[in-house]
Design a protein around this motif. Structure first.
Motif, PDB file in Angstrom:
ATOM      1  N   ARG A 184      32.026  -4.090  10.864  1.00 55.59           N
ATOM      2  CA  ARG A 184      31.560  -3.376  12.050  1.00 55.59           C
ATOM      3  C   ARG A 184      32.134  -1.970  12.070  1.00 55.59           C
ATOM      4  NH1 ARG A 184      32.492  -8.100  16.567  1.00 55.59           N
ATOM      5  NH2 ARG A 184      30.703  -9.336  15.945  1.00 55.59           N
ATOM      6  N   SER A 185      31.303  -1.055  12.589  1.00 58.13           N
ATOM      7  CA  SER A 185      31.750   0.311  12.786  1.00 58.13           C
ATOM      8  C   SER A 185      30.738   1.041  13.648  1.00 58.13           C
ATOM      9  CB  SER A 185      31.898   1.035  11.456  1.00 58.13           C
ATOM     10  OG  SER A 185      32.265   2.374  11.657  1.00 58.13           O
ATOM     11  N   HIS A 186      31.217   1.716  14.684  1.00 56.37           N
ATOM     12  CA  HIS A 186      30.392   2.551  15.557  1.00 56.37           C
ATOM     13  C   HIS A 186      29.151   1.822  16.071  1.00 56.37           C
ATOM     14  CE1 HIS A 186      32.834   5.538  13.393  1.00 56.37           C
ATOM     15  NE2 HIS A 186      32.790   6.193  14.543  1.00 56.37           N
TER      16      HIS A 186
ATOM     17  N   HIS B 279      23.438  -0.257   3.729  1.00 57.33           N
ATOM     18  CA  HIS B 279      24.215   0.205   4.881  1.00 57.33           C
ATOM     19  C   HIS B 279      25.433   0.956   4.360  1.00 57.33           C
ATOM     20  CE1 HIS B 279      21.898  -2.442   7.521  1.00 57.33           C
ATOM     21  NE2 HIS B 279      22.007  -3.342   6.568  1.00 57.33           N
TER      22      HIS B 279
ATOM     23  N   GLU C 223      18.101  -3.889   1.682  1.00 55.10           N
ATOM     24  CA  GLU C 223      18.774  -3.152   2.747  1.00 55.10           C
ATOM     25  C   GLU C 223      20.000  -2.456   2.189  1.00 55.10           C
ATOM     26  OE1 GLU C 223      19.816  -5.617   6.029  1.00 55.10           O
ATOM     27  OE2 GLU C 223      17.758  -6.270   6.385  1.00 55.10           O
TER      28      GLU C 223
ATOM     29  N   PHE D 103      29.150   2.884   5.520  1.00 54.03           N
ATOM     30  CA  PHE D 103      30.194   3.003   6.527  1.00 54.03           C
ATOM     31  C   PHE D 103      31.289   3.926   6.008  1.00 54.03           C
ATOM     32  CE2 PHE D 103      28.469  -1.273   7.153  1.00 54.03           C
ATOM     33  CZ  PHE D 103      28.242  -1.292   8.519  1.00 54.03           C
TER      34      PHE D 103
ATOM     35  N   LYS E  92      27.532  -0.631  14.808  1.00 57.09           N
ATOM     36  CA  LYS E  92      26.700  -1.204  13.741  1.00 57.09           C
ATOM     37  C   LYS E  92      27.440  -2.383  13.128  1.00 57.09           C
ATOM     38  CE  LYS E  92      25.178   0.718   9.535  1.00 57.09           C
ATOM     39  NZ  LYS E  92      24.724   1.895   8.801  1.00 57.09           N
ATOM     40  N   GLU E  93      26.705  -3.462  12.870  1.00 55.81           N
ATOM     41  CA  GLU E  93      27.313  -4.688  12.353  1.00 55.81           C
ATOM     42  C   GLU E  93      26.479  -5.205  11.188  1.00 55.81           C
ATOM     43  OE1 GLU E  93      28.766  -8.032  15.001  1.00 55.81           O
ATOM     44  OE2 GLU E  93      26.834  -8.806  14.319  1.00 55.81           O
ATOM     45  N   VAL E  94      27.152  -5.557  10.089  1.00 54.70           N
ATOM     46  CA  VAL E  94      26.472  -6.099   8.917  1.00 54.70           C
ATOM     47  C   VAL E  94      27.224  -7.347   8.476  1.00 54.70           C
ATOM     48  CG1 VAL E  94      25.795  -5.677   6.525  1.00 54.70           C
ATOM     49  CG2 VAL E  94      25.688  -3.824   8.173  1.00 54.70           C
TER      50      VAL E  94
END
Length: 157
Positions: free
Chosen positions: A126-128, A101, A99, A103, A130-132
């Motif tokens: 986290r941002s907008h 992602h 994966e 940011f 979306k969380e990872v």
């Protein structure tokens, strides 16, 4: 678990990998030695009439083989966090699943939370909407150190 931080010309990178005490050759040797010893003992017992020992020894070796194969499939797992001037990239590999992602560092928020009913913390970016989760391969102390270092570097970016 191992956590390595590297300063590059473009930014900073953190890489987390699980510890592995056996190499591929070590795992094979372990299986062969265990199979030889267990098979020899099972064969000796079967010569004295206790033949039901043989299937149990086979099942035992099958489970050992499965566990070693599973360990080998996870040998290349990692989490890589790269913070460059205009981009925060998180790459994870779990078995065959990879994966990635991305940011914007300015908008990314770091949270170090402990969910109710669990004994370990989670490190979330986290941002907008979306969380990872990052740091799942790390110990609690390593997660805290990574959180502090990420917080400082996110603010600087």
């Amino acid at each position: 678990m191992s956590l390595v931080a590297v300063q590059t010309l473009a930014g900073r990178t953190w890489v987390a990998r699980p510890n592995h005490s056996l190499s591929v050759v070590g795992r094979r040797r372990l299986f062969l030695v265990t199979a030889g010893v267990s098979g020899g003992i099972a064969f000796a017992f079967s010569c004295f009439g206790a033949w039901p020992v043989l299937p149990f020894a086979g099942v035992e070796l099958l489970f050992l083989w499965w566990a070693l194969r599973r360990s080998e499939s996870m040998a290349d797992d990692f989490e890589r966090i790269t913070l460059e001037s205009g981009q925060l990239t998180i790459e994870t590999r779990r078995g065959a699943q990879v994966e990635r992602h991305e940011f914007q560092p300015y908008w990314a928020r770091l949270q170090f939370v402990k969910p109710p009913g669990q004994h370990c913390h989670r490190l979330l970016i986290r941002s907008h909407g979306k969380e990872v989760e990052v740091g799942s391969l790390l110990t609690e102390e390593q997660k805290l150190a990574l959180a502090e270092e990420l917080q400082q570097n996110l603010g600087a970016a």
